[in-house]
Structure formats: structure tokens, C-alpha cells
Scaffold this motif. Structure first.
Motif, PDB file in Angstrom:
ATOM      1  N   ILE A  11      44.349  44.058  20.474  1.00 12.19           N
ATOM      2  CA  ILE A  11      44.146  45.044  19.403  1.00 12.19           C
ATOM      3  C   ILE A  11      43.104  44.533  18.411  1.00 12.19           C
ATOM      4  O   ILE A  11      42.176  45.259  18.034  1.00 12.19           O
ATOM      5  CB  ILE A  11      45.478  45.319  18.681  1.00 12.19           C
ATOM      6  CG1 ILE A  11      46.456  46.051  19.606  1.00 12.19           C
ATOM      7  CG2 ILE A  11      45.250  46.148  17.411  1.00 12.19           C
ATOM      8  CD1 ILE A  11      47.866  46.136  19.055  1.00 12.19           C
ATOM      9  N   VAL A  12      43.240  43.286  17.985  1.00 13.85           N
ATOM     10  CA  VAL A  12      42.317  42.714  17.013  1.00 13.85           C
ATOM     11  C   VAL A  12      40.912  42.617  17.603  1.00 13.85           C
ATOM     12  O   VAL A  12      39.912  42.897  16.927  1.00 13.85           O
ATOM     13  CB  VAL A  12      42.812  41.334  16.546  1.00 13.85           C
ATOM     14  CG1 VAL A  12      41.751  40.621  15.714  1.00 13.85           C
ATOM     15  CG2 VAL A  12      44.096  41.488  15.734  1.00 13.85           C
ATOM     16  N   ALA A  13      40.815  42.248  18.873  1.00 15.71           N
ATOM     17  CA  ALA A  13      39.510  42.116  19.522  1.00 15.71           C
ATOM     18  C   ALA A  13      38.786  43.459  19.569  1.00 15.71           C
ATOM     19  O   ALA A  13      37.576  43.534  19.323  1.00 15.71           O
ATOM     20  CB  ALA A  13      39.673  41.555  20.929  1.00 15.71           C
ATOM     21  N   VAL A  14      39.490  44.525  19.897  1.00 16.88           N
ATOM     22  CA  VAL A  14      38.873  45.855  19.946  1.00 16.88           C
ATOM     23  C   VAL A  14      38.456  46.295  18.554  1.00 16.88           C
ATOM     24  O   VAL A  14      37.378  46.868  18.353  1.00 16.88           O
ATOM     25  CB  VAL A  14      39.834  46.875  20.587  1.00 16.88           C
ATOM     26  CG1 VAL A  14      39.271  48.302  20.471  1.00 16.88           C
ATOM     27  CG2 VAL A  14      40.089  46.530  22.045  1.00 16.88           C
ATOM     28  N   ALA A  15      39.298  46.007  17.553  1.00 16.80           N
ATOM     29  CA  ALA A  15      38.954  46.364  16.169  1.00 16.80           C
ATOM     30  C   ALA A  15      37.689  45.645  15.722  1.00 16.80           C
ATOM     31  O   ALA A  15      36.828  46.226  15.056  1.00 16.80           O
ATOM     32  CB  ALA A  15      40.120  46.025  15.243  1.00 16.80           C
ATOM     33  N   VAL A  47      52.039  55.560  17.960  1.00 14.84           N
ATOM     34  CA  VAL A  47      50.877  55.915  17.140  1.00 14.84           C
ATOM     35  C   VAL A  47      49.607  55.710  17.957  1.00 14.84           C
ATOM     36  O   VAL A  47      49.598  54.961  18.943  1.00 14.84           O
ATOM     37  CB  VAL A  47      50.784  55.066  15.849  1.00 14.84           C
ATOM     38  CG1 VAL A  47      51.969  55.328  14.938  1.00 14.84           C
ATOM     39  CG2 VAL A  47      50.660  53.586  16.170  1.00 14.84           C
ATOM     40  N   THR A  48      48.546  56.382  17.546  1.00 15.45           N
ATOM     41  CA  THR A  48      47.229  56.171  18.141  1.00 15.45           C
ATOM     42  C   THR A  48      46.485  55.153  17.289  1.00 15.45           C
ATOM     43  O   THR A  48      46.289  55.366  16.093  1.00 15.45           O
ATOM     44  CB  THR A  48      46.430  57.485  18.203  1.00 15.45           C
ATOM     45  OG1 THR A  48      47.148  58.425  19.015  1.00 15.45           O
ATOM     46  CG2 THR A  48      45.040  57.252  18.791  1.00 15.45           C
ATOM     47  N   LYS A  58      36.986  53.847  17.573  1.00 18.51           N
ATOM     48  CA  LYS A  58      37.080  53.942  16.119  1.00 18.51           C
ATOM     49  C   LYS A  58      38.545  53.827  15.697  1.00 18.51           C
ATOM     50  O   LYS A  58      39.401  54.572  16.171  1.00 18.51           O
ATOM     51  CB  LYS A  58      36.503  55.273  15.635  1.00 18.51           C
ATOM     52  CG  LYS A  58      36.492  55.411  14.124  1.00 18.51           C
ATOM     53  CD  LYS A  58      35.863  56.732  13.703  1.00 18.51           C
ATOM     54  CE  LYS A  58      35.860  56.871  12.176  1.00 18.51           C
ATOM     55  NZ  LYS A  58      35.267  58.167  11.749  1.00 18.51           N
ATOM     56  N   ILE A  59      38.821  52.893  14.811  1.00 15.15           N
ATOM     57  CA  ILE A  59      40.195  52.642  14.395  1.00 15.15           C
ATOM     58  C   ILE A  59      40.716  53.797  13.545  1.00 15.15           C
ATOM     59  O   ILE A  59      39.990  54.355  12.719  1.00 15.15           O
ATOM     60  CB  ILE A  59      40.290  51.297  13.637  1.00 15.15           C
ATOM     61  CG1 ILE A  59      41.742  50.875  13.461  1.00 15.15           C
ATOM     62  CG2 ILE A  59      39.557  51.349  12.316  1.00 15.15           C
ATOM     63  CD1 ILE A  59      41.893  49.442  12.999  1.00 15.15           C
ATOM     64  N   THR A  60      41.972  54.168  13.764  1.00 16.85           N
ATOM     65  CA  THR A  60      42.605  55.243  13.004  1.00 16.85           C
ATOM     66  C   THR A  60      43.241  54.668  11.738  1.00 16.85           C
ATOM     67  O   THR A  60      43.418  53.450  11.616  1.00 16.85           O
ATOM     68  CB  THR A  60      43.689  55.929  13.844  1.00 16.85           C
ATOM     69  OG1 THR A  60      44.739  54.976  14.108  1.00 16.85           O
ATOM     70  CG2 THR A  60      43.123  56.436  15.168  1.00 16.85           C
ATOM     71  N   GLU A  64      44.605  50.835  11.290  1.00 12.87           N
ATOM     72  CA  GLU A  64      44.159  49.842  10.316  1.00 12.87           C
ATOM     73  C   GLU A  64      45.321  48.977   9.837  1.00 12.87           C
ATOM     74  O   GLU A  64      45.189  47.754   9.709  1.00 12.87           O
ATOM     75  CB  GLU A  64      43.501  50.542   9.125  1.00 12.87           C
ATOM     76  CG  GLU A  64      42.142  51.152   9.448  1.00 12.87           C
ATOM     77  CD  GLU A  64      41.501  51.801   8.239  1.00 12.87           C
ATOM     78  OE1 GLU A  64      42.172  51.868   7.185  1.00 12.87           O
ATOM     79  OE2 GLU A  64      40.339  52.239   8.350  1.00 12.87           O
ATOM     80  N   GLU A  65      46.463  49.603   9.585  1.00 14.81           N
ATOM     81  CA  GLU A  65      47.621  48.843   9.130  1.00 14.81           C
ATOM     82  C   GLU A  65      48.171  47.963  10.250  1.00 14.81           C
ATOM     83  O   GLU A  65      48.580  46.817  10.019  1.00 14.81           O
ATOM     84  CB  GLU A  65      48.712  49.789   8.629  1.00 14.81           C
ATOM     85  CG  GLU A  65      49.992  49.104   8.154  1.00 14.81           C
ATOM     86  CD  GLU A  65      49.773  48.178   6.966  1.00 14.81           C
ATOM     87  OE1 GLU A  65      50.678  47.376   6.682  1.00 14.81           O
ATOM     88  OE2 GLU A  65      48.701  48.256   6.314  1.00 14.81           O
ATOM     89  N   VAL A  66      48.173  48.476  11.484  1.00 19.38           N
ATOM     90  CA  VAL A  66      48.647  47.681  12.612  1.00 19.38           C
ATOM     91  C   VAL A  66      47.737  46.479  12.838  1.00 19.38           C
ATOM     92  O   VAL A  66      48.209  45.361  13.072  1.00 19.38           O
ATOM     93  CB  VAL A  66      48.730  48.549  13.888  1.00 19.38           C
ATOM     94  CG1 VAL A  66      49.028  47.681  15.112  1.00 19.38           C
ATOM     95  CG2 VAL A  66      49.814  49.611  13.738  1.00 19.38           C
ATOM     96  N   VAL A  67      46.427  46.688  12.751  1.00 19.19           N
ATOM     97  CA  VAL A  67      45.479  45.587  12.936  1.00 19.19           C
ATOM     98  C   VAL A  67      45.668  44.538  11.844  1.00 19.19           C
ATOM     99  O   VAL A  67      45.653  43.327  12.113  1.00 19.19           O
ATOM    100  CB  VAL A  67      44.030  46.111  12.948  1.00 19.19           C
ATOM    101  CG1 VAL A  67      43.043  44.956  12.857  1.00 19.19           C
ATOM    102  CG2 VAL A  67      43.778  46.928  14.205  1.00 19.19           C
TER     103      VAL A  67
END
Length: 302
Positions: A11-15, A47-48, A58-60, A64-67
Motif C-alpha cells: 500500500i505504501v509503495a503504491v502511494a 474501502v477503496t 490516485k489515493i482516495t 490517505e488515512e490507511v496509508v
């Protein structure tokens, strides 16, 4: 436990990469496998996280909170392993954000000492404005920052040192006939040169200018201390410079005349700042001491 630590890394890498394909290449996994893992996490959490399309991932808002939380969990896990091995932050990598008005002048000696004493330690430095440093600390993009503590409420701050501010004058400036140091009344009517508004230093300088009866230049906002020093050398105004930078300049010779500003408001305090976790990251106290020691050495040598 889901999501797993590996999935959090995905998740962090994609963000960070902004593209699934690029993140997959960086992680050395296939793009379909990474996409499948992201879909599994999104299904588990309900969640998406990313809107994926031809333009990238593009982060939703929910993402953002999950990342942010994923970064924090990964950092905690890294700290746990480092603490178990006895090395604290010096066991691995530290992403350190620093103000451009202090980093290039304070850190070279610090990096040299850390590399000598902790050869496996990787220090990754990012120079950013006060505003961007705060965002980086809050989002987890940065592990620690060196900044002015009043700009980062809620974070843990270890005070490092207080810098006095200096006035840099052109070599033919009329004020050169005055005695050193300068008082604020002596700067009445002067044009003050400073960094852009995203930096705490600019707010301090604005306060000094108001007290002195001067004005902050609206024709030129510097992006570095070197830039505003060079502008002062041309006679465009009086550049306001912190002690560490002024000490560096005084050693190598300069194209301006440096004068200490004798006023309690002409100073700034810097701190090593990190997220306010239940316990500070192991080794952060030692890093703070190394930073203090280097600042003292630079100022004494001036």
C-alpha cells in the motif's frame, strides 16, 4: 492478521510511486500479483484505497488515512526489530527532514561522524520548507525532522540549540560606519531580505522588520540563504541570516559584512522532532546529542 505487514508495504509503495506498475517493479513482484493484493486489502477493509486508471493510482480520502497508519505500523515494526537487536535507529535507515536554512551547514559533520561510528546506518535527508516538513512528519513520509518546534504542535521535540540572527550588509552599505552589533532601531527604514513564506524564518524576519520600522522585500523571496546573501551583496537590502550559516560564511570569507542583531527576538530555536509515540524511537537521544555537539563545534570555531 489482515492486512499483513507485506500488504501494508504494498500500500505504501503504491502511494509513493503513484503507479501500480512502478511500485511492483520497485518491490520486485509482478503487477498482477500486486494488484490482487491491493484488491484483497480493499475487500477486507471495505474501502477503496486507490482510484486506478491510465493516469496511475490516485489515493482516495479513505486511502490517505490507511496509508498514514500503514506507515506508522511499519515504522513501529522496524523499531521493534532494531530495539531487539540493540541498535535503535542506527540499526537501519532514518528519513530525516531538515530546513534548507540549517541542513547544508550543520549536517556534513554529523553525517561524517555517524558514518564513522555506525557504518550500517543509512541517513536519508530531505530539505523542505517548514510547512512541508510538518506534512511529511504527520503523513509518515519522514521519520524525524529538524525544525522550529512551535510549528509542529503535538509532536515530540528534543531541543537542540538556539541560533542568534545576523544582518548581512553590502560592503558599501551606509550602516557599516556604525558599531557592531546592530540594534533593531539601527535598521529602521531598511529592506529586509528573507526566505519565502513557507519558512518559519520569514515570519521571524517579518516581526523584526515591523519592530525596527523596516519592511520585508516583496520584490524578492529567496529559496536559499546563499541567494538572499547574494542579493544583500548587491545592495538590494539587508539579509537576515542564522548563526550556523553566518559562522560558515565567516570562515570561508564573504562578499557581505556580518553584524549580530542585538535583540531578544532576533533568534530561533531548533529541535529534533518526531511523532509523539508512547516511547521515543531508540537512539533518538544519541542523534540529538550528536547534532548539539556539531552545532557547538561550528559556533565555537567561528
Amino acid at each position: 492478521m489482515r492486512p499483513t505487514l507485506r500488504q501494508l508495504e504494498y500500500i505504501v509503495a503504491v502511494a509513493d510511486a503513484g503507479q501500480v506498475g512502478l511500485a511492483a517493479a520497485q518491490l520486485n513482484v509482478s503487477q498482477p500479483s500486486l494488484s490482487a493484493q491491493l484488491s484483497e486489502v480493499e475487500l477486507d477493509l471495505g474501502v477503496t484505497l486507490f482510484q486506478r486508471g491510465r493516469s496511475g493510482a490516485k489515493i482516495t480520502p479513505a486511502g490517505e488515512e490507511v496509508v498514514r497508519r500503514a506507515r506508522q505500523i511499519l515504522h513501529e515494526h522496524k523499531d521493534l526489530r532494531a530495539a531487539a537487536q540493540g541498535g535503535g535507529i542506527f540499526q537501519g535507515r532514518l528519513r530525516l527532514g531538515v530546513l534548507p536554512s540549517i541542513g547544508p551547514y550543520l549536517l556534513p559533520g554529523v553525517v561524517q561522524r555517524l558514518h564513522r561510528d555506525h557504518p550500517s546506518f543509512r541517513l536519508i535527508v530531505r530539505e523542505e520548507s517548514t510547512r512541508d516538513l510538518d506534512e511529511g512528519l504527520r503523513s509518515g513520509r519522514l521519520d524525524m525532522i529538524i525544525s522550529t518546534p512551535e510549528d509542529h504542535p503535538g509532536a515530540k521535540a528534543d531541543m537542540l540549540f538556539t541560533e542568534q540572527l545576523w544582518a548581512a550588509l553590502a560592503l558599501d552599505h551606509p550602516l557599516l560606519v556604525a558599531a557592531t552589533p546592530l540594534t533593531l532601531p539601527a535598521l529602521a527604514g531598511q529592506t529586509f531580505l528573507t526566505l519565502g513564506s513557507g519558512h518559519r524564518l520569514s515570519h521571524i524576519v517579518a516581526g523584526l522588520a515591523a519592530t525596527a520600522g523596516g519592511r520585508v522585500s516583496d520584490e524578492y523571496e529567496g529559496t536559499s540563504l546563499d541567494a538572499i546573501r547574494l542579493m544583500a551583496a548587491t545592495g538590494a537590502g539587508v539579509a537576515i541570516l542564522p548563526s550556523i550559516y553566518a559562522a560558515t560564511e565567516s570562515r570561508r570569507g564573504t562578499d557581505v559584512s556580518l553584524h549580530l542583531i542585538k535583540d531578544p527576538a532576533a533568534s530561533r530555536t531548533l529541535a529534533l522532532i518526531q511523532p509523539n509515540l508512547p516511547k521515543p524511537r531508540p537512539g533518538s537521544e544519541l542523534l540529538a546529542e550528536v547534532l548539539r555537539s556539531e552545532a557547538t563545534r561550528i559556533l565555537r570555531a567561528a
